[in-house]
Scaffold this active site. Sequence first.
Site, PDB file in Angstrom:
ATOM      1  NE  ARG A  61      -0.074   0.070   4.827  1.00 23.80           N
ATOM      2  CZ  ARG A  61       0.946   0.865   5.744  1.00 23.80           C
ATOM      3  NH1 ARG A  61       0.652   2.101   4.701  1.00 23.80           N
ATOM      4  NH2 ARG A  61       1.178   0.619   6.644  1.00 23.80           N
ATOM      5  N   GLY A  62       0.253   2.151   0.108  1.00 24.91           N
ATOM      6  CA  GLY A  62       0.623   3.799   0.354  1.00 24.91           C
ATOM      7  C   GLY A  62       1.238   4.063   1.593  1.00 24.91           C
ATOM      8  CE1 TYR A  91      -0.655  -3.000  16.890  1.00 28.07           C
ATOM      9  CE2 TYR A  91      -2.448  -1.924  17.215  1.00 28.07           C
ATOM     10  CZ  TYR A  91      -1.436  -3.128  17.585  1.00 28.07           C
ATOM     11  OH  TYR A  91      -2.476  -3.628  18.494  1.00 28.07           O
ATOM     12  N   GLY A 117      -4.436   3.685   3.075  1.00 29.30           N
ATOM     13  CA  GLY A 117      -3.286   4.220   2.219  1.00 29.30           C
ATOM     14  C   GLY A 117      -3.580   2.955   1.438  1.00 29.30           C
ATOM     15  CB  CYS A 160       1.381   8.105   8.901  1.00 26.25           C
ATOM     16  SG  CYS A 160      -0.208   7.016   9.692  1.00 26.25           S
TER      17      CYS A 160
END
EC number: 2.3.1.181
Length: 210
Positions: free
Chosen positions: A75-76, A81, A144, A173
């Site tokens: 994912r981006g 978490y 994401g 992030c």
Amino acid sequence: MGEGRPVIPLQTRELGRTDYSDTWRAMQAFNAARSADTPDELWITEHPPVYTLGLNKRDVQPPLRQDIPLVETDRGGKITYHGPGQLIVYFLIDLKRRDLSIRPLVSLMENAVIALLGQYGIAAAARADAPGVYVENRKIASLGLRVRNGCCYHGLSLNIDMDLSPFDAIDPCGYRGLEVTQTRDLGIPADMATLSAQLKTLLLNQLNRL
């Protein structure tokens, strides 16, 4: 949806608690196998404790705790978490078919969470520099996505009633010192099932207008 345009099918799947890696591989397989006629899907789930590291690994520090597995995913974004008590919604959407790009989809996701919190009197906002939803600069929802062949997968996570301490072992992030929060700590009495149903309704309403 505009007058005269065909309705694009959209299905939802309530998966319960699922292993992160298994679900990720299932999303990849779904995306690879889909055709022009495959309905879009929302997968609703939660995961056992896991750190996930997205494609943006620049300056990411490894977690300070070793008791929670780390999965490098596609994912981006950077590191976050997932754990019990966190609502996950995965978006398996044919963007090309809906004439939709990533930024409007991200805004749709953020706006649905903001509207959900607003129903409980909580003011929340998105940030242009850091996708997600924030309440008084504390992050409550992360986003994401990954796009392949004009279709996306992955999605959003919303903190509801979970142990937030694993976030202390990372820069959430990629932002050092970023605080996180959850609906329980904001005084929202609704449980996971209620909030999941309400968020699903908001998301479907917005997606079905495209």
